[in-house]
Design a protein around this motif. Structure first.
Motif, PDB file in Angstrom:
ATOM      1  N   LEU A   1      -7.387   0.469  -5.083  1.00  0.00           N
ATOM      2  CA  LEU A   1      -7.272   2.119  -4.702  1.00  0.00           C
ATOM      3  C   LEU A   1      -7.686   2.837  -3.816  1.00  0.00           C
ATOM      4  O   LEU A   1      -7.035   3.678  -2.789  1.00  0.00           O
ATOM      5  CB  LEU A   1      -8.165   3.023  -5.469  1.00  0.00           C
ATOM      6  CG  LEU A   1      -7.628   3.219  -6.936  1.00  0.00           C
ATOM      7  CD1 LEU A   1      -8.838   4.311  -7.854  1.00  0.00           C
ATOM      8  CD2 LEU A   1      -6.319   3.961  -7.261  1.00  0.00           C
ATOM      9  N   ALA A   2      -8.720   2.146  -2.875  1.00  0.00           N
ATOM     10  CA  ALA A   2      -9.138   2.848  -1.170  1.00  0.00           C
ATOM     11  C   ALA A   2      -8.299   1.981  -0.048  1.00  0.00           C
ATOM     12  O   ALA A   2      -8.063   3.163   0.483  1.00  0.00           O
ATOM     13  CB  ALA A   2     -10.539   1.611  -0.829  1.00  0.00           C
ATOM     14  N   GLN A   3      -7.232   1.440  -0.681  1.00  0.00           N
ATOM     15  CA  GLN A   3      -6.215   0.395   0.306  1.00  0.00           C
ATOM     16  C   GLN A   3      -4.725   1.029   0.448  1.00  0.00           C
ATOM     17  O   GLN A   3      -3.591   0.871   1.335  1.00  0.00           O
ATOM     18  CB  GLN A   3      -6.167  -0.661   0.831  1.00  0.00           C
ATOM     19  CG  GLN A   3      -7.261  -1.376   0.861  1.00  0.00           C
ATOM     20  CD  GLN A   3      -7.268  -2.995   0.815  1.00  0.00           C
ATOM     21  OE1 GLN A   3      -6.510  -3.699   1.390  1.00  0.00           O
ATOM     22  NE2 GLN A   3      -7.830  -3.505  -0.345  1.00  0.00           N
ATOM     23  N   HIS A   4      -5.112   2.050  -0.588  1.00  0.00           N
ATOM     24  CA  HIS A   4      -3.249   2.551  -1.269  1.00  0.00           C
ATOM     25  C   HIS A   4      -2.889   3.871  -0.089  1.00  0.00           C
ATOM     26  O   HIS A   4      -4.159   5.062   0.305  1.00  0.00           O
ATOM     27  CB  HIS A   4      -3.243   3.037  -2.322  1.00  0.00           C
ATOM     28  CG  HIS A   4      -2.557   3.467  -3.199  1.00  0.00           C
ATOM     29  ND1 HIS A   4      -1.304   4.286  -3.168  1.00  0.00           N
ATOM     30  CD2 HIS A   4      -1.062   2.593  -3.193  1.00  0.00           C
ATOM     31  CE1 HIS A   4      -0.530   4.342  -3.756  1.00  0.00           C
ATOM     32  NE2 HIS A   4      -0.311   3.239  -3.897  1.00  0.00           N
ATOM     33  N   LYS A   5      -1.915   3.526   0.585  1.00  0.00           N
ATOM     34  CA  LYS A   5      -1.561   4.211   1.560  1.00  0.00           C
ATOM     35  C   LYS A   5      -0.427   5.565   1.014  1.00  0.00           C
ATOM     36  O   LYS A   5      -0.048   6.799   2.228  1.00  0.00           O
ATOM     37  CB  LYS A   5      -1.310   4.383   3.049  1.00  0.00           C
ATOM     38  CG  LYS A   5      -2.440   2.978   3.360  1.00  0.00           C
ATOM     39  CD  LYS A   5      -2.280   2.519   5.024  1.00  0.00           C
ATOM     40  CE  LYS A   5      -3.029   1.382   5.066  1.00  0.00           C
ATOM     41  NZ  LYS A   5      -2.430   1.054   6.043  1.00  0.00           N
ATOM     42  N   ALA A   6       0.079   5.332   0.392  1.00  0.00           N
ATOM     43  CA  ALA A   6       1.247   5.967  -0.271  1.00  0.00           C
ATOM     44  C   ALA A   6       1.137   7.728  -0.781  1.00  0.00           C
ATOM     45  O   ALA A   6      -0.147   7.884  -1.358  1.00  0.00           O
ATOM     46  CB  ALA A   6       2.384   5.618  -2.053  1.00  0.00           C
ATOM     47  N   LYS A   7       1.717   8.718  -0.248  1.00  0.00           N
ATOM     48  CA  LYS A   7       1.346  10.056  -0.406  1.00  0.00           C
ATOM     49  C   LYS A   7       1.238  10.776  -1.915  1.00  0.00           C
ATOM     50  O   LYS A   7       0.903  11.609  -1.656  1.00  0.00           O
ATOM     51  CB  LYS A   7       2.106  10.404   0.641  1.00  0.00           C
ATOM     52  CG  LYS A   7       1.941  10.524   2.148  1.00  0.00           C
ATOM     53  CD  LYS A   7       3.579  11.226   2.611  1.00  0.00           C
ATOM     54  CE  LYS A   7       3.079  11.194   4.403  1.00  0.00           C
ATOM     55  NZ  LYS A   7       3.724  12.164   4.618  1.00  0.00           N
TER      56      LYS A   7
ATOM     57  N   THR B   1       0.757  -0.911   0.148  1.00  0.00           N
ATOM     58  CA  THR B   1       0.088   0.004  -0.057  1.00  0.00           C
ATOM     59  C   THR B   1       0.927   0.784   0.513  1.00  0.00           C
ATOM     60  O   THR B   1       0.713   2.232  -0.420  1.00  0.00           O
ATOM     61  CB  THR B   1      -0.701  -0.155   1.253  1.00  0.00           C
ATOM     62  OG1 THR B   1      -0.043   0.423   3.163  1.00  0.00           O
ATOM     63  CG2 THR B   1      -1.583  -1.103   1.123  1.00  0.00           C
ATOM     64  N   LEU B   2       1.934   1.195   0.606  1.00  0.00           N
ATOM     65  CA  LEU B   2       3.516   2.688   0.454  1.00  0.00           C
ATOM     66  C   LEU B   2       3.949   2.509  -1.160  1.00  0.00           C
ATOM     67  O   LEU B   2       4.524   3.597  -0.889  1.00  0.00           O
ATOM     68  CB  LEU B   2       3.980   2.230   1.343  1.00  0.00           C
ATOM     69  CG  LEU B   2       3.463   1.718   2.817  1.00  0.00           C
ATOM     70  CD1 LEU B   2       4.220   1.107   3.804  1.00  0.00           C
ATOM     71  CD2 LEU B   2       2.206   3.297   3.102  1.00  0.00           C
ATOM     72  N   VAL B   3       4.064   1.521  -2.199  1.00  0.00           N
ATOM     73  CA  VAL B   3       4.426   1.903  -3.450  1.00  0.00           C
ATOM     74  C   VAL B   3       4.033   2.507  -4.035  1.00  0.00           C
ATOM     75  O   VAL B   3       2.725   3.285  -4.471  1.00  0.00           O
ATOM     76  CB  VAL B   3       4.196   0.252  -4.307  1.00  0.00           C
ATOM     77  CG1 VAL B   3       4.560   0.030  -5.057  1.00  0.00           C
ATOM     78  CG2 VAL B   3       4.892  -0.877  -3.081  1.00  0.00           C
ATOM     79  N   LEU B   4       4.414   3.226  -4.818  1.00  0.00           N
ATOM     80  CA  LEU B   4       4.535   4.809  -5.279  1.00  0.00           C
ATOM     81  C   LEU B   4       3.880   4.675  -6.465  1.00  0.00           C
ATOM     82  O   LEU B   4       3.887   6.017  -7.130  1.00  0.00           O
ATOM     83  CB  LEU B   4       5.581   5.598  -5.493  1.00  0.00           C
ATOM     84  CG  LEU B   4       6.084   6.123  -3.883  1.00  0.00           C
ATOM     85  CD1 LEU B   4       7.561   6.718  -3.780  1.00  0.00           C
ATOM     86  CD2 LEU B   4       4.983   6.881  -2.624  1.00  0.00           C
ATOM     87  N   THR B   5       3.730   3.772  -7.421  1.00  0.00           N
ATOM     88  CA  THR B   5       3.422   2.829  -8.462  1.00  0.00           C
ATOM     89  C   THR B   5       2.132   2.724  -8.505  1.00  0.00           C
ATOM     90  O   THR B   5       2.156   1.617  -7.878  1.00  0.00           O
ATOM     91  CB  THR B   5       4.346   1.834  -9.460  1.00  0.00           C
ATOM     92  OG1 THR B   5       4.386   1.280  -8.880  1.00  0.00           O
ATOM     93  CG2 THR B   5       5.853   3.360  -9.757  1.00  0.00           C
ATOM     94  N   LEU B   6       1.134   2.550  -9.545  1.00  0.00           N
ATOM     95  CA  LEU B   6      -0.301   1.536  -9.675  1.00  0.00           C
ATOM     96  C   LEU B   6      -0.103   1.387 -11.342  1.00  0.00           C
ATOM     97  O   LEU B   6       0.039   2.083 -12.048  1.00  0.00           O
ATOM     98  CB  LEU B   6      -0.991   2.960  -9.411  1.00  0.00           C
ATOM     99  CG  LEU B   6      -1.683   2.893  -8.418  1.00  0.00           C
ATOM    100  CD1 LEU B   6      -2.850   3.780  -8.020  1.00  0.00           C
ATOM    101  CD2 LEU B   6      -1.585   1.803  -7.536  1.00  0.00           C
ATOM    102  N   ASP B   7       0.104  -0.293 -11.193  1.00  0.00           N
ATOM    103  CA  ASP B   7       0.103  -0.880 -12.601  1.00  0.00           C
ATOM    104  C   ASP B   7      -0.378  -1.969 -12.912  1.00  0.00           C
ATOM    105  O   ASP B   7      -0.366  -2.788 -12.376  1.00  0.00           O
ATOM    106  CB  ASP B   7       1.985  -1.285 -12.631  1.00  0.00           C
ATOM    107  CG  ASP B   7       1.942  -1.859 -14.065  1.00  0.00           C
ATOM    108  OD1 ASP B   7       1.039  -2.019 -14.895  1.00  0.00           O
ATOM    109  OD2 ASP B   7       3.420  -2.117 -14.712  1.00  0.00           O
TER     110      ASP B   7
END
Length: 502
Positions: free
Chosen positions: A143-149, A116-122
């Motif tokens: 998307l709901a669980q993604h925590k990266a800033k 959830t902290l990864v800076l890419t969405l693929d």
């Protein structure tokens, strides 16, 4: 919890995608971080397999020829990759598709939320859905669980299941709001997409790639300003009108790389690719209306493109040009204009089709004062007149690179009667021949180069892949004899290869 595809072995569970082998280097209790510098998917998957698996005592006995191995201290059984900082692990996971990164959450509690902290969405649409779940619901759950800033890279690959347009818009808007830097949208379905207005005023995006079947409507976009965009790929797109694409170009003040392939629109008026900052252009276009005005261009690749009277303007800073063009016989003047525009290049590559068309047209070339490397793709060795004509216009040529395309009906090479071009006799230092088939005419061409290139230092020959082993051996023997005993020039180095070379 998201559905995961997992496999079992020896009572231990882990994602099937990670069961690929072991790679990387671990020294004592420290980790060599250079193992993470190769950003390819295979090495990342192998790196993740540094986890010590639980091995039964019976298996340990088998490994030690029937003798029990001494009990290792607990420190030696540490999960070394899991003790790395979160930033390093997330960097590794960023080279995986998001759906595979998610599967690492089952490895241990340490890994449960790292993805959830990864800076890419693929994302692609090949991830299997279970029971009553849909790809859209999985998509939304991630998307709901993604925590990266922030989101540095967003990739959407749609090959078999059409994405919801709202889903695409929602994801793009979310990524832009989190300082998006790169976006790659590939769609195999022909439908019209209205991308969010915020994408075209994003201050952080530097790479934008749109391809495969999309219809882009920019009429509703009130403003286009992409101050950081340096790479733009438009591939097999349909634009509602030409004004849209020109507005897009004008809104990219620092654009350096453009890939423009098979872009179509409703209009029939001519328009210009006018980007003063552009350094690299890949153009594949059958449209006579396109004009390229890019005075800062350093790299040009023209692929399967018909030449017309004003295709390319003067390119004084050009360093490398690859030409794969076609034309009608009455358009030879346009072809001369094209080569005249790229005459400042230091590297020139001509495709097989281009050489055949130029040979049949008995074409003349401008002088290439700066050219030092010439690459020719030949379907036959029958283009000696064109080669002679071209070499005569390259006074500073140092490297001649011939890539021969296999053709069963080999035509004859005839020794030129015209004077030897000065570049061959005085400047040529390297000769490369790819896909050498060992024919009489190929050998004669090689002899011609050896005989007349007085300052030649290196020769590299790559044998043809399609050649039978016994014929390869015979051809290599003859070549070796010719090169090792050349009485015409003193070679510092020569190579005959069965493998390809750069």
């Amino acid at each position: 919890m998201l559905p995961l595809k997992i496999a079992s072995s020896g009572g231990k569970w882990w994602p099937e995608e990670l069961d690929k082998g072991v790679a990387g280097r671990v020294h004592g209790s420290s980790v060599d971080y250079t193992m993470f510098t190769m950003p390819n998917r295979g090495s990342v998957l192998r790196s993740l397999c540094l986890f010590p698996l639980i091995v039964s005592q019976k298996a340990k006995v088998r490994r030690n020829n029937g003798q029990k191995s001494p009990t290792k201290p607990k420190a030696a059984q540490l999960d070394r990759i899991s003790i790395l900082p979160d930033e390093i692990i997330c960097h590794i996971l960023s080279f995986l598709p998001t759906t595979e990164a998610v599967t690492t959450s089952v490895l241990s509690t340490r890994w449960r939320s790292l993805w959830t902290l990864v800076l890419t969405l693929d994302f692609d649409d090949n991830w299997p859905c279970f029971f009553n779940t849909t790809f859209a619901s999985i998509f939304g759950s991630i998307l709901a669980q993604h925590k990266a800033k922030c989101i540095k890279r967003l990739c959407l690959y749609n090959y078999s299941k059409p994405f919801s347009l709202d889903l695409i818009g929602s994801l793009v808007s979310t990524a832009v709001a989190q300082n998006l830097e790169e976006m790659d949208l590939i769609c195999n379905y022909y439908f019209e997409v209205t991308l969010p207005n915020t994408l075209f005023t994003c201050k952080t995006i530097s790479v934008l790639k749109l391809s495969l079947g999309l219809t882009i409507n920019l009429n509703n976009i009130s403003s286009i300003h992409l101050p950081s965009l340096k790479v733009l790929h438009l591939d097999v797109l349909y634009l509602v009108d030409d004004e849209s694409i020109m507005r897009l170009f004008s809104g990219c003040p620092v654009l350096e790389e453009l890939c423009y392939e098979e872009v179509k629109s409703n209009n029939s008026t001519s328009f210009k690719i006018c980007v003063p900052s552009l350094k690299k252009l890949h153009l594949k276009c059958h449209d006579k209306r396109v004009q390229v005005v890019t005075p800062s261009l350093e790299y040009l690749q023209v692929q399967e493109t018909k030449v017309h009277d004003s295709l390319v303007g003067n390119l004084p800073n050009l360093l490398q040009a690859h030409a794969d063009i076609y034309f009608d016989q009455h358009e030879k003047e346009y072809v001369f204009n094209f080569f005249n525009a790229i005459r400042q290049t230091k590297f020139l590559g001509l495709s097989t089709y281009t050489i055949e068309a130029l040979t049949d047209a008995s074409f003349g070339f401008p002088e290439f004062h700066n050219l030092v490397h010439l690459q020719l793709c030949l379907s036959t060795i029958d283009s000696c007149s064109l080669i002679q004509l071209l070499l005569a216009r390259c006074p500073k040529l140092e490297i001649l690179d011939i890539d021969k395309v296999y053709e069963e009906s080999e035509r004859k090479w005839t020794q030129p009667t015209a004077p030897v071009p000065s570049c061959i006799s005085s400047h040529l230092t390297a000769f490369k021949f790819r896909e050498y088939g060992g024919s009489k005419y190929e050998l004669e061409l090689t002899k011609y180069i050896l005989k007349n290139a007085k300052v030649l230092k290196t020769v590299t020959v790559k044998m043809a892949k399609w050649l039978e082993p016994n014929k390869t051996s015979h051809a290599m023997t003859k070549l070796d004899s010719l090169l090792s005993s050349s009485k015409y020039c003193r070679l510092a180095n020569y190579q005959i290869l069965c493998q390809d070379f750069p």
